[in-house]
Every structure is written in structure tokens, then in C-alpha cells.
Design a protein around this motif. Structure first.
Motif, PDB file in Angstrom:
ATOM      1  N   ARG A 182      45.461  32.109  28.169  1.00 15.74           N
ATOM      2  CA  ARG A 182      45.521  31.522  29.514  1.00 15.74           C
ATOM      3  C   ARG A 182      45.095  32.528  30.574  1.00 15.74           C
ATOM      4  N   ASN A 183      45.516  33.777  30.396  1.00 12.46           N
ATOM      5  CA  ASN A 183      45.121  34.805  31.358  1.00 12.46           C
ATOM      6  C   ASN A 183      43.622  35.059  31.298  1.00 12.46           C
ATOM      7  N   ARG A 184      43.067  35.079  30.103  1.00  8.36           N
ATOM      8  CA  ARG A 184      41.626  35.254  29.959  1.00  8.36           C
ATOM      9  C   ARG A 184      40.873  34.111  30.639  1.00  8.36           C
ATOM     10  N   ARG A 185      41.431  32.909  30.533  1.00  4.92           N
ATOM     11  CA  ARG A 185      40.788  31.761  31.174  1.00  4.92           C
ATOM     12  C   ARG A 185      40.804  31.904  32.696  1.00  4.92           C
ATOM     13  N   LYS A 186      41.901  32.432  33.244  1.00 11.72           N
ATOM     14  CA  LYS A 186      41.972  32.632  34.695  1.00 11.72           C
ATOM     15  C   LYS A 186      40.897  33.616  35.163  1.00 11.72           C
ATOM     16  N   ILE A 187      40.737  34.715  34.428  1.00  8.69           N
ATOM     17  CA  ILE A 187      39.732  35.705  34.798  1.00  8.69           C
ATOM     18  C   ILE A 187      38.330  35.122  34.674  1.00  8.69           C
ATOM     19  N   ASP A 188      38.088  34.390  33.591  1.00  7.98           N
ATOM     20  CA  ASP A 188      36.764  33.782  33.411  1.00  7.98           C
ATOM     21  C   ASP A 188      36.464  32.773  34.513  1.00  7.98           C
ATOM     22  N   PHE A 189      37.483  32.034  34.953  1.00 10.00           N
ATOM     23  CA  PHE A 189      37.278  31.069  36.028  1.00 10.00           C
ATOM     24  C   PHE A 189      36.939  31.784  37.335  1.00 10.00           C
ATOM     25  N   TRP A 242      52.032  61.955  41.473  1.00 10.84           N
ATOM     26  CA  TRP A 242      52.331  61.750  40.047  1.00 10.84           C
ATOM     27  C   TRP A 242      52.675  60.290  39.768  1.00 10.84           C
ATOM     28  N   LEU A 243      53.366  59.648  40.731  1.00 13.15           N
ATOM     29  CA  LEU A 243      53.707  58.237  40.554  1.00 13.15           C
ATOM     30  C   LEU A 243      52.441  57.374  40.594  1.00 13.15           C
ATOM     31  N   VAL A 244      51.507  57.700  41.477  1.00 12.39           N
ATOM     32  CA  VAL A 244      50.238  56.967  41.549  1.00 12.39           C
ATOM     33  C   VAL A 244      49.480  57.086  40.235  1.00 12.39           C
ATOM     34  N   LEU A 245      49.486  58.300  39.659  1.00  9.33           N
ATOM     35  CA  LEU A 245      48.800  58.509  38.388  1.00  9.33           C
ATOM     36  C   LEU A 245      49.431  57.684  37.276  1.00  9.33           C
ATOM     37  N   VAL A 246      50.759  57.697  37.212  1.00 10.44           N
ATOM     38  CA  VAL A 246      51.462  56.935  36.178  1.00 10.44           C
ATOM     39  C   VAL A 246      51.227  55.435  36.355  1.00 10.44           C
ATOM     40  N   LEU A 247      51.320  54.960  37.584  1.00 13.58           N
ATOM     41  CA  LEU A 247      51.112  53.528  37.834  1.00 13.58           C
ATOM     42  C   LEU A 247      49.683  53.107  37.537  1.00 13.58           C
ATOM     43  N   THR A 248      48.718  53.985  37.799  1.00 14.74           N
ATOM     44  CA  THR A 248      47.322  53.651  37.495  1.00 14.74           C
ATOM     45  C   THR A 248      47.112  53.474  35.992  1.00 14.74           C
ATOM     46  N   VAL A 249      47.625  54.428  35.208  1.00  9.83           N
ATOM     47  CA  VAL A 249      47.502  54.328  33.746  1.00  9.83           C
ATOM     48  C   VAL A 249      48.236  53.087  33.232  1.00  9.83           C
ATOM     49  N   ALA A 250      49.459  52.870  33.735  1.00 11.31           N
ATOM     50  CA  ALA A 250      50.231  51.705  33.311  1.00 11.31           C
ATOM     51  C   ALA A 250      49.541  50.405  33.712  1.00 11.31           C
ATOM     52  N   GLY A 251      48.911  50.400  34.897  1.00 11.34           N
ATOM     53  CA  GLY A 251      48.203  49.207  35.336  1.00 11.34           C
ATOM     54  C   GLY A 251      47.019  48.871  34.460  1.00 11.34           C
ATOM     55  N   VAL A 252      46.252  49.900  34.064  1.00 11.12           N
ATOM     56  CA  VAL A 252      45.088  49.670  33.200  1.00 11.12           C
ATOM     57  C   VAL A 252      45.538  49.138  31.840  1.00 11.12           C
ATOM     58  N   VAL A 253      46.552  49.799  31.247  1.00  8.45           N
ATOM     59  CA  VAL A 253      47.044  49.351  29.945  1.00  8.45           C
ATOM     60  C   VAL A 253      47.653  47.954  30.043  1.00  8.45           C
ATOM     61  N   GLY A 254      48.429  47.710  31.083  1.00 12.22           N
ATOM     62  CA  GLY A 254      49.045  46.398  31.250  1.00 12.22           C
ATOM     63  C   GLY A 254      48.028  45.292  31.468  1.00 12.22           C
ATOM     64  N   PHE A 255      46.965  45.592  32.227  1.00  6.85           N
ATOM     65  CA  PHE A 255      45.938  44.575  32.458  1.00  6.85           C
ATOM     66  C   PHE A 255      45.213  44.222  31.167  1.00  6.85           C
ATOM     67  N   ARG A 256      44.954  45.227  30.327  1.00 10.16           N
ATOM     68  CA  ARG A 256      44.284  44.950  29.060  1.00 10.16           C
ATOM     69  C   ARG A 256      45.168  44.102  28.162  1.00 10.16           C
ATOM     70  N   ARG A 257      46.459  44.393  28.141  1.00  9.22           N
ATOM     71  CA  ARG A 257      47.381  43.559  27.365  1.00  9.22           C
ATOM     72  C   ARG A 257      47.454  42.151  27.943  1.00  9.22           C
ATOM     73  N   TRP A 258      47.498  42.062  29.251  1.00  7.00           N
ATOM     74  CA  TRP A 258      47.577  40.756  29.915  1.00  7.00           C
ATOM     75  C   TRP A 258      46.332  39.912  29.612  1.00  7.00           C
ATOM     76  N   MET A 259      45.185  40.578  29.526  1.00  8.50           N
ATOM     77  CA  MET A 259      43.937  39.862  29.253  1.00  8.50           C
ATOM     78  C   MET A 259      43.876  39.301  27.836  1.00  8.50           C
ATOM     79  N   GLU A 260      44.725  39.804  26.940  1.00  6.71           N
ATOM     80  CA  GLU A 260      44.715  39.304  25.570  1.00  6.71           C
ATOM     81  C   GLU A 260      45.269  37.888  25.474  1.00  6.71           C
ATOM     82  N   GLY A 261      46.029  37.446  26.447  1.00  2.12           N
ATOM     83  CA  GLY A 261      46.549  36.083  26.453  1.00  2.12           C
ATOM     84  C   GLY A 261      45.449  35.085  26.773  1.00  2.12           C
TER      85      GLY A 261
END
Length: 423
Positions: free
Chosen positions: A264-271, A243-262
Motif C-alpha cells: 500500500r505504501n509503494r502504491r502511494k509513492i507510485d501514485f 548528533w541527533l540530526v545524524l541519528v534521525l537522518t540514518v533512521a529516516g532513510v532506513v525507516g523509509f526503505r522499510r516503509w516502502m516494502e509495504g
């Protein structure tokens, strides 16, 4: 901005935005911001985009910067890439037939189907009727109009060749759909095999392995090998904390999408994407082909090179390359040639630098850029074929290594137990 780099402000009388830009360029001025006199303008200067990760803007227009912060998540209906390409091609055909933009939009609206198309076209028609440029109406609506689409539409408006650039945009959208389909076609079989292997591994590790190891664990002379210990630890962890793996997976996906909105973060991924083997070459080739063809179209339409670069940067679809074009613009503003800063930034192929250098020296930059775009399109096809051919075997080898590790974790202790019993 005048030829000496000084900033000038004022009011110019013109029938529309495109005419105002042509009048300013005829006076030797580079338009940095152009708004109607009845539009509220934010007077506070905005920070400039820097390649070192400084303050960010989405362009020279502060209103566009503010609106750009809210372009995603508007809740409005969107379109698939194929539908959007068809609408843009129909619009380009109507304009090519001689219809004004507003009439062309209304003509396409009468043929709209589904639920999303009428809503999107009604929104754009309302904004264009109020005097807004087409690219600003699309930017205000948000998705499915991304930076590349808005930049290309802006280029079509500024160049005076709307039908030609819009056809080019439709081709780019069709090409992106075709690229996605080819990637799916190349990966569908390996992904099916990977899913089957993954399900088999989960069943083997979670249910089969603990039952097989139960009589072995604790036997004298039997030592569990490393793969078995890893798999047993993984099975125990998943059984207790699934159950913890499931919660962390969902939180990771949502958090990564939010992180990509920045930015500077988008530039790091593009690089990182540009530096990824094979994938980076494919992304760069697509961006360079788009950059070359759009720049050639704008320059051949009579736009100054600085204005053309300012428009083309928004069509690249990669923030690292967009920052590189910002640096090129700064160098060209100081009087340098276009080829030299393109070469120094390190993200553009030597062939493009050589073509730009020869075109500037010979005074035939526009046709050489358009010819080079065809060559880069062929390079994109080559890179795409290489990518689609290499991806399936890479996925298969990766899954085979995982399956071999699981198989070793199951068979090695059985062999150890057989040796111990035989001894």
C-alpha cells in the motif's frame, strides 16, 4: 477459467509448460494457475488484488506470492543493469540461433565473467534443468531480476517468441541505463554547484554568522531581521544537536526503505510519482510504450487478450498502473472491449485508447499496437529531453533562493547596525 467465467480444475498431459498452456487455450480455457502434478500446491484461495487497497497478491500463483515476500535481501550477488542487459541479449541471440533454452544458458555461462555472473547463471541453469520455467528461476533468485524483468521473461515463454521478447527486454534495460546516464549528465553540474553552495552555507551559518552577530546582538536600536533569527536558531540547534540530526537522518532513510516494502505504501509513492509534473509524464510514457509493445507482441503470437494482459501488467513497473490493468482485465472478462476500460481508468493517453479502439473494430489490433509503440518511444524521447533540460535550471533557481536567504540573513543586520550608528 472458461469463457463464461466459471473456474475449472483438472489435469492435462503435456510435454512442457508452454505446450500445456497452448492446449488449455485451444480448449477455450484461460489458465489461472498451472503447476506440475508432483509440485505441492497451496489449496487455500488467495485474496484478489483490488484497486481500493484491499488484500494483496503478487499474482494468481500462491507459491509466487510466498516467494515474492522474500525476494529482497537474499544476500546473493547481484548485477549492474548494463551487465544484466548484455547477458539477456546474449541469451536472446543464442536462442535466435536455434539453441534450446538450457543449451543457450550453458553457452552464456561459459562466457560469464566476474564473480556474480557465474553464480547467478549456475543458479538459473540448475532450476531450468529441474524443469522450472526461466521466469520462476529468476523470481526465486531475487535481485537483480525485478518485476519488470520477470514479467517480460514470462511473456517470452508464453508467447513462443522468446528471442524476440528477450531482445526487447535487453533494449528496455539498455534504455533504462541510458535514461539514468542522461539524468546524471543533466544534473551533475547543478549538483556540484549545489554541494559547493551547501558547504558554503553550512560554514557561513555555523561559524561566520555567530561571530558577526555577537557584537550586534543587544545593541540599542538594532533589531535582528527574520532571516537572521531563523539562521541563528538553526546554527544554535545544529551546534547543540548535530548528533541527533545524524541519528534521525540514518533512521529516516532506513525507516523509509522499510516503509516502502509495504504494497500500500509503494502504491502511494507510485501514485504521487505519476502526479508529479514532468516526472509523472515521463514515468507514464515509459510504462505505456513498454505496455503497448509487449501487448502487441503477445497478441500477435496468438495469446488471448486476457492472458496477454495478465502477463503485461507485471512489466509496467508501477503498482498504480498494474492495478489499473487489473481493473481492465475484470471489465474485459465481462465482455467489454479493451478500449473502454483503458479510457475510464484515466492513466493511459487518449492516443492509445483511440488506437486500441480502431484496432479492435478493424481486427488489426496487433500491428496497430506495434506501430503505436514506436510512436510512444518517440514520445518518451521528447519527455526525456524536456525533463533533462528543465531539471538543471530548477535546481539552480532553488539553490539561488537558499543562498539569497542566507546572504540576506548576514547583510540585513549589518545594514541595520550601520543605520543605527549613523543615526
Amino acid at each position: 477459467m472458461d469463457s463464461g467465467g466459471a473456474i475449472a480444475t483438472g489435469v492435462i498431459m503435456a510435454t512442457d509448460r508452454a505446450n500445456a498452456m497452448r492446449l488449455l487455450q485451444g480448449q477455450g480455457l484461460l489458465p489461472m494457475q498451472l503447476v506440475a502434478t508432483d509440485t505441492e500446491v497451496i489449496q487455500k484461495p488467495l485474496p484478489q488484488r483490488t484497486a481500493q487497497g484491499g488484500a494483496e497478491t503478487l499474482g494468481t500463483d500462491p507459491l509466487a506470492y510466498v516467494k515474492g515476500l522474500f525476494r529482497t535481501g537474499s544476500g546473493r550477488p547481484s548485477l549492474k543493469r548494463t551487465e544484466l542487459a548484455n547477458i539477456i541479449r546474449e541469451l536472446a541471440t543464442a536462442i535466435e540461433a536455434g539453441l534450446p533454452l538450457l543449451n543457450a544458458l550453458k553457452t552464456v555461462r561459459r562466457q560469464a565473467s566476474g564473480k556474480a555472473q557465474p553464480v547467478i547463471l549456475d543458479f538459473i541453469i540448475e532450476r531450468v534443468e529441474s524443469g522450472r520455467p526461466l521466469h520462476e528461476a529468476m523470481e526465486e533468485y531475487g535481485l537483480p531480476f525485478d518485476d519488470m524483468i520477470i514479467g517480460m521473461v514470462r511473456a517470452s515463454d508464453a508467447s513462443g517468441r522468446m528471442s524476440e521478447v528477450m531482445h526487447q527486454l535487453a533494449d528496455l534495460l539498455d534504455r533504462s541505463v541510458e535514461l539514468r546516464r542522461e539524468l546524471v549528465g543533466a544534473t551533475i553540474y547543478p549538483l556540484i554547484v549545489a554541494c559547493m553552495i551547501g558547504v558554503s552555507i553550512i560554514i557561513a551559518v555555523t561559524f561566520l554568522l555567530p561571530r558577526l552577530m555577537a557584537p550586534i546582538i543587544g545593541q540599542p536600536g538594532v533589531t535582528l531581521p527574520f532571516p537572521t533569527k531563523v539562521l541563528m536558531g538553526f546554527a544554535d540547534f545544529m551546534y547543540a544537536w548535530w548528533w541527533l540530526v545524524l541519528v534521525l537522518t540514518v533512521a529516516g532513510v532506513v525507516g523509509f526503505r522499510r516503509w516502502m516494502e509495504g504494497p500500500r505504501n509503494r502504491r502511494k509513492i507510485d501514485f504521487l510519482l505519476l502526479k508529479t509534473p514532468i516526472v509523472g509524464n515521463l514515468v507514464r510514457d515509459i510504462a505505456v510504450a513498454r505496455f503497448t509493445r509487449t501487448l502487441g507482441t503477445l497478441v500477435s503470437a496468438g495469446l488471448p487478450i486476457l492472458s496477454a494482459l495478465n502477463i503485461v501488467r507485471d512489466t509496467l513497473g508501477n503498482t498504480v498502473l498494474m492495478d489499473a490493468i487489473d481493473g481492465v482485465q475484470e471489465k474485459v472478462t465481462t465482455g467489454q472491449s479493451l478500449a473502454e476500460p483503458l479510457e475510464k481508468c484515466g492513466f493511459f493517453p487518449p492516443l492509445l485508447v483511440q488506437i486500441v479502439n480502431i484496432g479492435e473494430r478493424s481486427g488489426r489490433l496487433e500491428p496497430m499496437l506495434l506501430h503505436a509503440a514506436t510512436a510512444f518511444d518517440r514520445q518518451v524521447n521528447t519527455s526525456l529531453k524536456l525533463f533533462t533540460k528543465l531539471l538543471p535550471p530548477v535546481l539552480m533557481v532553488l539553490m539561488a533562493m537558499i543562498a539569497a536567504f542566507v546572504l540576506a540573513g548576514i547583510l540585513l543586520p549589518l545594514m541595520e547596525m550601520q543605520k543605527a550608528l549613523g543615526g
